[in-house]
Design an enzyme around this catalytic site. Structure first.
Site, mmCIF file in Angstrom:
data_model
loop_
_atom_site.group_PDB
_atom_site.id
_atom_site.type_symbol
_atom_site.label_atom_id
_atom_site.label_comp_id
_atom_site.label_asym_id
_atom_site.label_seq_id
_atom_site.Cartn_x
_atom_site.Cartn_y
_atom_site.Cartn_z
ATOM 1 C CG ASP A 8 45.687 48.551 72.105
ATOM 2 O OD1 ASP A 8 46.976 48.837 71.858
ATOM 3 O OD2 ASP A 8 44.795 49.217 72.300
ATOM 4 C CG ASP A 131 46.598 52.007 81.825
ATOM 5 O OD1 ASP A 131 47.107 52.992 81.448
ATOM 6 O OD2 ASP A 131 46.802 50.924 81.945
#
Length: 242
Positions: A8, A131
């Protein structure tokens, strides 16, 4: 089952967030290319990349860091990239650069037809990131929660060529409390597209528990923080899952 080690990216560095909060970022490596190289050396076949700044900005931000990852894994591992990919020009850019598949998230909720167009143009190279917070899809870097359920969104992309659904339980992400296997299996069982579990994978036991459900349509699992802090040994995990 595939294991997807996660990189990330925030401000050019490899970080992990707690439940998607950009103000709760822990930096694990300032050299994303070197980190990707470590994953490849351990035997991984995929690297999962998220441009966190890009997810909020709505356009790529950490391009130089992604380039360094691509250089490090060239010819050795495949890559999937999400975060800020919301136009066909951006899709084209990254796939032409060498990203194996791109992950469409916010735009998948806002404009499902765009996903179908991308799948038609790039067969086998488009994934959708879903998500969810309490079962409902969150977008814009998780800053906004919609009124659409994860299943409702996933069903929009049946039979259009989406190669995988990456399902993240936001409340589990970075919290090291184990993945939401029940919700992920329920989603995978209800659709034909393979599902990758994300959020909360914190031990080898978690990975083995997920792997028991491959027959339900689970393709793999993403892990980040647990790999960085040593809770999961990547080489051992790959061996166990193979």
């Amino acid at each position: 089952m595939n294991l997807y080690p996660a990189i990330d990216l925030k401000d050019g560095a490899c970080v992990r967030l707690l439940r998607g909060d950009m103000d709760k970022a822990t930096v694990f490596n300032n050299d994303p290319g070197a980190q990707a190289g470590e994953f490849v050396a351990a035997g991984c076949h995929w690297v999962h990349i998220v441009d966190l700044n890009g997810a909020f900005a709505g356009e790529p931000v950490n391009g130089a860091a992604v380039d360094s990852i691509l250089a490090a894994v060239a010819g050795k591992a495949k890559t999937q990239l999400g975060g800020g990919i919301r136009t066909m020009e951006t899709v084209d850019y990254w796939l032409n650069k060498g990203i194996t598949r791109v992950i469409l998230g916010t735009v998948a909720l806002r404009n499902p037809d765009f996903v179908k167009q991308a799948c038609a143009k790039w067969p086998g190279r488009i994934a959708v990131g879903i998500d969810a917070r309490d079962g409902y899809v969150a977008v814009e870097g998780w800053a906004e929660t919609s009124e659409v359920t994860a299943l409702e969104l996933a069903q929009k992309f049946e039979d259009c060529g989406v190669t995988a659904i990456i399902f993240t339980d936001i409340d589990r992400d970075g919290a090291m409390g184990g993945p939401n296997i029940e919700s992920t299996v329920a989603l995978a069982s209800a659709i034909s597209t393979p599902v990758i579990v994300s959020g909360g994978v914190s031990s080898l036991d978690d990975l083995i528990a997920v792997a028991k459900h491959t027959n339900a349509g689970i393709d793999g699992a993403i892990s980040g923080r647990a790999l960085y802090d040593g809770r999961i040994d990547l080489a051992d995990a790959i061996k166990a899952l193979s």
